[in-house]
Each structure stands twice: as structure tokens, then as C-alpha cells.
Design a protein around this motif. Structure first.
Motif, short mmCIF file in Angstrom:
data_model
loop_
_atom_site.label_atom_id
_atom_site.label_comp_id
_atom_site.label_asym_id
_atom_site.label_seq_id
_atom_site.Cartn_x
_atom_site.Cartn_y
_atom_site.Cartn_z
N LYS A 90 0.85 -1.20 0.00
CA LYS A 90 0.00 0.00 0.00
C LYS A 90 0.88 1.25 0.00
CE LYS A 90 -3.72 -2.30 2.52
NZ LYS A 90 -4.54 -2.30 3.76
N PHE A 91 1.19 1.73 -1.19
CA PHE A 91 2.03 2.91 -1.32
C PHE A 91 1.14 4.14 -1.53
CE2 PHE A 91 4.62 -0.64 -2.67
CZ PHE A 91 5.83 -0.41 -2.04
N GLN A 92 1.05 4.95 -0.50
CA GLN A 92 0.25 6.16 -0.59
C GLN A 92 0.83 7.22 0.35
OE1 GLN A 92 -3.66 4.93 0.51
NE2 GLN A 92 -3.18 4.69 2.68
N ILE A 93 0.64 8.46 -0.02
CA ILE A 93 1.14 9.56 0.79
C ILE A 93 0.19 9.78 1.97
CG2 ILE A 93 1.69 12.02 0.87
CD1 ILE A 93 2.41 11.86 -2.09
N ASN A 94 0.72 9.68 3.16
CA ASN A 94 -0.08 9.87 4.37
C ASN A 94 0.29 11.21 4.98
OD1 ASN A 94 -1.49 9.77 6.73
ND2 ASN A 94 -0.55 7.88 7.50
N TRP A 95 -0.61 12.17 4.86
CA TRP A 95 -0.32 13.52 5.34
C TRP A 95 -0.33 13.59 6.87
CZ3 TRP A 95 1.84 16.03 1.65
CH2 TRP A 95 1.44 15.83 0.34
N ASN A 96 -0.88 12.57 7.50
CA ASN A 96 -0.90 12.51 8.97
C ASN A 96 0.18 11.57 9.50
OD1 ASN A 96 -3.18 14.23 9.25
ND2 ASN A 96 -4.52 12.52 8.67
N LEU A 97 1.25 11.44 8.76
CA LEU A 97 2.31 10.49 9.10
C LEU A 97 2.84 10.70 10.50
CD1 LEU A 97 4.33 8.27 8.26
CD2 LEU A 97 5.79 10.07 7.32
N PHE A 98 2.98 11.95 10.92
CA PHE A 98 3.59 12.24 12.21
C PHE A 98 2.57 12.43 13.34
CE2 PHE A 98 6.70 13.44 9.02
CZ PHE A 98 7.84 12.79 9.50
N ALA A 99 1.30 12.15 13.04
CA ALA A 99 0.27 12.28 14.06
C ALA A 99 0.30 11.10 15.03
CB ALA A 99 -1.11 12.40 13.43
N ARG A 100 0.91 10.02 14.60
CA ARG A 100 0.97 8.82 15.45
C ARG A 100 2.33 8.16 15.28
NH1 ARG A 100 -3.93 4.65 15.06
NH2 ARG A 100 -4.96 6.52 15.83
N PRO A 101 3.21 8.26 16.26
CA PRO A 101 4.53 7.62 16.17
C PRO A 101 4.39 6.13 15.86
CG PRO A 101 4.45 9.06 18.07
CD PRO A 101 3.05 8.98 17.53
N TYR A 102 5.21 5.66 14.94
CA TYR A 102 5.11 4.27 14.51
C TYR A 102 5.65 3.33 15.58
CZ TYR A 102 4.93 0.33 11.28
OH TYR A 102 4.63 -0.87 10.68
N TRP A 103 4.77 2.55 16.19
CA TRP A 103 5.11 1.48 17.11
C TRP A 103 6.12 1.91 18.18
CZ3 TRP A 103 7.87 -3.75 15.59
CH2 TRP A 103 7.66 -4.67 16.62
N VAL A 104 7.40 1.48 18.05
CA VAL A 104 8.39 1.73 19.10
C VAL A 104 8.84 3.18 19.17
CG1 VAL A 104 9.24 -0.63 18.95
CG2 VAL A 104 10.35 1.15 17.59
#
Length: 325
Positions: A90-104
Motif C-alpha cells: 500500500k504505497f500512498q502519501i499519508n499527510w498525517n504520518l507524524f500524528a501517530r509515532p510508529y510502534w516503538v
């Protein structure tokens, strides 16, 4: 001169972090035995790790440390998202990328916030009390506590502040306590028994949700969070006490915990996607222990720590040139 006992504590905790993630991804919380093991680990590993992070806090370097964690957090947030996209397709630009830290990565964002707040709080006489009030009150917020990891950041904040204010004294008392190891064993047995019998909701241990999201009243939520923080505090004592039994055996791992913490996520995700365990629960746990030990051994190598330091230069160097440090 480095504190070998502290390095041994850090080594033990980072191993538990890696083991917890292997157990969670490859076995899960449904099996009662693994639930008890995972719950016992989650009661202790991050609270104790954050406590040590507070111990190592140096106020004179507060701004520099914030920049370092920002310099690491931003690229890794993109790297983890890209890595996940490769697996899912699933390759898509997520404009809210930094709204939720990824896992660790919530820990890095936590270090940024904890360092900033502690710089001001330690100038008061009520730093610990204020941090505890914040930990209890964040669950009252009407918004999603998972966003920006605000739930976790403030729930675990007291451990960081206590580490800053009382960490060295507590460590010294643990080392001097004659029957610390025996008491530590009983505490761990008590925590494991409590988790096994209650089969508690792991989201209480994550600290990531509000009381409303956890479907409890404000009063019950604050009371339960206080109890869990209290149990974790005993767990921190237990882990530090038990480290006395094998002090100075894992110094190298204790020196390089950050690269292990950040990079093990890629290893866990890769193995968990390709390998589904279908054995006796004790065999599955043993496999996870072996995988965790191997992952820690590889990622503890100095080259990975050097890589992280170089990655941070994209922000650290320009700031140094501007004289903002």
C-alpha cells in the motif's frame, strides 16, 4: 568510568523489550501463559527503561538531547512507514504520518517531551507530584490519547522524573539491600500471578488510551492507573535487584541499547510476517527467547550505534553551526 551495573540493567531491559515484541507479534495475548509472561514484562520493561533514562538526564544538555531525538525520530518515522508499505503493498502519501509515532518510536517522542518538561519542572520542589498528576489526568482528556502518543508519554512521565530526582539514590539502596534478590523474585512471582489470574486488558499496560476509551469511569480509571503505576514501581525494584545476580555479563549490550531498540522492530516485523508459530506454548516461548537473544547480539555491535550518530548529523550539524546548542 562507566557504571557496569547500570549497563547490565539496561542490557536486561532492552532484551525484555525485544522479547516482549517477539512474543506479542509471534504468539499474542490470547494464550493464558503467554499473556502472563507478556503482562509481567510490560509491567516492568518500559517503566524501568524510562526510569534509567531519567537517571541519565543532564540538564545542561537538555536542548542538545532534544535535537538529537528529533533528528532520529523524523527519519525513522518515515523509514518504518516505508518498510510497512513494502510489506503491505500500500504505497500512498499519508499527510498525517507524524500524528501517530510508529510502534516503538513513541519512546523517542517521549524523550523529547520528557526532556523539555523536566528542564522546567526540576526548578520546582514538586516535580514528582506534578508528573504524577499529569499521568493520572491525561486519561481524563476527551481526545484520542493514542494521537501523538500523549497517553503513553504522560502515563510514564513519573518514572522519568523520579529517575532524575531520586534515581541514583534508589539504585544505591537496591545495591546495598542485603536480601534484594530474594525480594525481587517474590515480587516478580506476585506480578506474574496477578497478571495470570486477572488476564488484564493489555491496554492498561500500554498507557495509550483514555479512561473513556478503556470504558471505565474517571474515578475508576485514575484509581486503576495509580495501582498499575504502583505495581510497576515494585517491578522496577525487582528487575534492578535481580540484575545483581549477573552483573557485568552483558556490558556491550547495555552500552548500545538505542540501536537495538530502534532497529529490532524491522527484524521482528520481518520474521513475524514469514513465520507463524504452531508448537507447544513453551516451545514457542523458547523460540522467541532465542530470536531475541540473537537479535540483541547482532544489533549491539558498535557499527549500528555509529550509524545512528551519523544519521542525526543532518540536524545536529546545522544547529551547531548556528551556535544553537
Amino acid at each position: 568510568m562507566r557504571d557496569t551495573y547500570l549497563d547490565s540493567c539496561k542490557a536486561t531491559l532492552i532484551f525484555l523489550v525485544v522479547l516482549g515484541h517477539f512474543l506479542e507479534r509471534m504468539i499474542g495475548w490470547k494464550d493464558p501463559i503467554d499473556h502472563a509472561l507478556l503482562g509481567s514484562i510490560y509491567f516492568v520493561h518500559m517503566p524501568a527503561f524510562i526510569f534509567i533514562s531519567g537517571m541519565l538526564y543532564k540538564d545542561k544538555n537538555w536542548f542538545k538531547n532534544i535535537l538529537f531525538f528529533i533528528a532520529i525520530y523524523l527519519p525513522f518515522q518515515i523509514l518504518f512507514a516505508a518498510f510497512d508499505a513494502v510489506w503491505t503493498g500500500k504505497f500512498q502519501i499519508n499527510w498525517n504520518l507524524f500524528a501517530r509515532p510508529y510502534w516503538v518510536l513513541w519512546y523517542l517522542l517521549g524523550m523529547i517531551v520528557w526532556t523539555l518538561l523536566t528542564h522546567f519542572l526540576i526548578k520546582t520542589k514538586f516535580a514528582v507530584i506534578i508528573s504524577l498528576v499529569l499521568a493520572l489526568c491525561i486519561g481524563l482528556s476527551p481526545w484520542n490519547n493514542y494521537q501523538y502518543s500523549i497517553g503513553r508519554i504522560f502515563t510514564f512521565f513519573p518514572f522519568f522524573v523520579i529517575g532524575v530526582v531520586y534515581g541514583k539514590v534508589i539504585m544505591q539502596k537496591v545495591q546495598q539491600f542485603k536480601f534484594a534478590e530474594l525480594l525481587g523474585i517474590f515480587i516478580f512471582m506476585g506480578i506474574a500471578s496477578f497478571v495470570y489470574i486477572s488476564q488484564l486488558n493489555p491496554f492498561w499496560l500500554y498507557g495509550s488510551l483514555s479512561y473513556q476509551q478503556l470504558k471505565v469511569s474517571a474515578w475508576n480509571g485514575m484509581w486503576m492507573r495509580m495501582v498499575y503505576l504502583f505495581i510497576s514501581s515494585f517491578g522496577i525494584f525487582a528487575i534492578f535487584a535481580l540484575v545483581k545476580l549477573f552483573n557485568s555479563y552483558f556490558i556491550q549490550l547495555g552500552k548500545n541499547t538505542l540501536p537495538v531498540y530502534l532497529l529490532h522492530g524491522f527484524v521482528v516485523m520481518s520474521i513475524a510476517r514469514y513465520w507463524r508459530l504452531d508448537f507447544n506454548i513453551f516451545v514457542e516461548i523458547l523460540i522467541c527467547i532465542i530470536l531475541s537473544a540473537a537479535t540483541c547480539w547482532v544489533l549491539q555491535q558498535s557499527c549500528f550505534d555509529t550509524l545512528l550518530r551519523k544519521m542525526s548529523l543532518w540536524l545536529m550539524k546545522p544547529v551547531e553551526k548556528l551556535g544553537l546548542k
